[in-house]
Design an enzyme around this catalytic site. Structure first.
Site, PDB file in Angstrom:
ATOM      1  N   LYS A  88     -61.260 -19.219  72.708  1.00  0.00           N
ATOM      2  CA  LYS A  88     -60.209 -18.400  72.118  1.00  0.00           C
ATOM      3  C   LYS A  88     -59.398 -19.287  71.178  1.00  0.00           C
ATOM      4  O   LYS A  88     -59.282 -20.497  71.362  1.00  0.00           O
ATOM      5  CB  LYS A  88     -59.310 -17.766  73.166  1.00  0.00           C
ATOM      6  CG  LYS A  88     -58.444 -18.674  73.999  1.00  0.00           C
ATOM      7  CD  LYS A  88     -57.202 -19.270  73.353  1.00  0.00           C
ATOM      8  CE  LYS A  88     -56.348 -18.217  72.684  1.00  0.00           C
ATOM      9  NZ  LYS A  88     -55.159 -18.878  72.003  1.00  0.00           N
ATOM     10  N   THR A  95     -55.619 -25.235  68.627  1.00  0.00           N
ATOM     11  CA  THR A  95     -55.110 -24.476  69.765  1.00  0.00           C
ATOM     12  C   THR A  95     -56.238 -23.643  70.326  1.00  0.00           C
ATOM     13  O   THR A  95     -56.620 -22.642  69.764  1.00  0.00           O
ATOM     14  CB  THR A  95     -53.930 -23.577  69.393  1.00  0.00           C
ATOM     15  OG1 THR A  95     -53.509 -22.911  70.572  1.00  0.00           O
ATOM     16  CG2 THR A  95     -54.231 -22.577  68.351  1.00  0.00           C
ATOM     17  N   ASN A 113     -46.985 -14.919  62.335  1.00  0.00           N
ATOM     18  CA  ASN A 113     -46.279 -15.946  63.083  1.00  0.00           C
ATOM     19  C   ASN A 113     -44.766 -15.772  63.060  1.00  0.00           C
ATOM     20  O   ASN A 113     -44.069 -16.378  63.883  1.00  0.00           O
ATOM     21  CB  ASN A 113     -46.680 -17.329  62.568  1.00  0.00           C
ATOM     22  CG  ASN A 113     -48.070 -17.702  63.033  1.00  0.00           C
ATOM     23  OD1 ASN A 113     -48.260 -18.130  64.165  1.00  0.00           O
ATOM     24  ND2 ASN A 113     -49.062 -17.511  62.175  1.00  0.00           N
ATOM     25  N   SER A 165     -42.039 -11.489  69.337  1.00  0.00           N
ATOM     26  CA  SER A 165     -41.441 -10.166  69.485  1.00  0.00           C
ATOM     27  C   SER A 165     -42.503  -9.070  69.436  1.00  0.00           C
ATOM     28  O   SER A 165     -42.195  -7.916  69.649  1.00  0.00           O
ATOM     29  CB  SER A 165     -40.425  -9.924  68.370  1.00  0.00           C
ATOM     30  OG  SER A 165     -40.996 -10.095  67.103  1.00  0.00           O
TER      31      SER A 165
END
Length: 383
Positions: free
Chosen positions: A168, A179, A378, A383
């Site tokens: 992922k 990441t 990003n 949120s």
């Protein structure tokens, strides 16, 4: 085509309730043996998430029997309680499989500072354990997605043995490792020490060369497990080559799914004095927001490439640099050469070649352009 393609592995992906959408968010991959050799590499970020801190201890003896992964929350900077959640998850996996918790790697991905609900996680582990299947690899790959638009899987066939993998990652792609959460499996007979050497060799030229946005995560983990179920022992050279192929395939899938990107860019530096020089130059260009914005605008602005080269400590003559973009040598001897109008940047794939004329070494670094969509993704992530 998944982590359960090699013999000796089961997997599952379930919804544990961590994601508000109700999508799958917990995966379990189990090595059924007969061998349980393993190797793992982690993020080099000094700020590490609780699952990394736990798993660094787990992998020290080269034995890993299961990997449990959740999306929906990184469990990073969540205090002592967050570490206890990681420990509890490992214990729950161990209880369900009849193994020791010290043989369970734990991985998490998602927003930093978000405390995952422990009860939800433990119930998810129970559900995943019950759902384990030799066909569960695809479901496991889907359960670890965060901002990914597609799941990432790979299979590489050897001579009577194979490697499977899932990954992922769609943002914060930068060494080391980018990441990402990656689980690799093989049914070859490979001792832990050889797995470690092969994994480090493979990641060095694949995941560590992926530099989408220059941002390093707190949770990166790449684990390989060997079940030995094929009974075949490949040569270290053959296994390393196959593992590198699997890592390269997953790395390119990560690159192609980078958040909001319109272009995948391969920056190859040739005739460098050393491989380190070639990587440093490629990475400098890959991390230039000016260069990445130019590519987004389909502008072959080679001046931004030279400006980035000049920030490095690599060996070169500033007055004798050549640069090609999509095969057009727009710069020769650090001066304008072929007409940049001949560079077609409308396709997704972009190549940049930099000739340092200082030696025989070369290296490729991969990156993406900087787009409006990336900024939007990003800016709204938490949120």
């Amino acid at each position: 085509m998944s982590v359960t393609h090699p013999s000796g592995f089961t997997a599952a992906g379930v919804a544990a309730g961590l994601k508000s959408t109700g999508a799958p968010d917990l995966a379990l991959v189990v090595n059924e043996g007969p061998a349980h050799d393993s190797a793992t590499v982690f993020t080099t970020n000094r700020c590490k998430a609780n699952p990394v801190l736990w798993s660094q201890e787990v992998v020290k003896d080269g034995v890993v029997r299961a990997v449990v992964l959740n999306s929906g929350g990184a469990n990073c900077y969540t205090g002592p309680d967050g570490f206890q959640t990681t420990h509890a998850v490992a214990e729950k996996v161990a209880e369900g499989l009849g193994i020791g918790a010290i043989d369970v790697v734990v991985c998490s991905t998602g927003l930093i500072g978000l405390a995952n609900d422990r009860d939800d996680l433990l119930e998810g582990v129970e559900a995943a354990t019950a759902a384990l299947s030799a066909d569960g690899g695809a479901a496991a790959a889907e359960a670890i997605m965060t901002t990914d638009s597609v799941s990432k899987n790979t299979v590489v066939e050897g001579a009577g043995w194979s490697i499977g993998g899932m990954a992922k990652g769609a943002g914060m792609l930068a060494p080391q490792l980018a990441t990402m959460l990656v689980v690799l499996t093989t049914d070859a007979v490979v001792p832990a020490s050889d797995l470690d050497a092969a994994l480090r060799a493979a990641t060095r030229v694949t995941f560590d060369r992926l530099d989408s946005d220059g941002c390093m995560s707190t949770n990166d983990t790449v684990t390989v497990m060997a079940s030995g179920a094929s009974g075949i022992t490949p040569t270290p050279e053959d296994f390393t080559a196959a593992l590198t192929q699997a890592c390269a395939d997953l790395a390119m899938q990560l690159l192609q799914d980078a958040e909001g990107a319109d272009h995948e860019i391969a920056i190859t530096t040739v005739h460098a004095a050393s491989e380190e020089d070639a990587v440093e130059v490629g990475r400098s260009v890959a991390r230039s927001n000016l260069f990445k914005a130019a590519i987004f605008g389909n502008d072959p602005n080679w001046g931004r490439v030279l400006a980035s080269i000049g920030t490095t400590s690599a060996q070169f003559d500033p007055a004798d640099l050549d640069v090609a973009m999509n095969g057009v040598w727009v710069c020769r001897q650090s001066t304008p050469a072929e007409d940049p109008a001949g560079v077609d940047l409308t396709g997704r794939e972009v190549t940049v070649t930099i000739d340092l004329k200082s030696g025989d070494a070369r290296a490729t670094v991969w990156t993406n352009d900087l787009t409006h969509a990336y900024v939007h993704e990003n800016s709204a992530y938490s949120s």
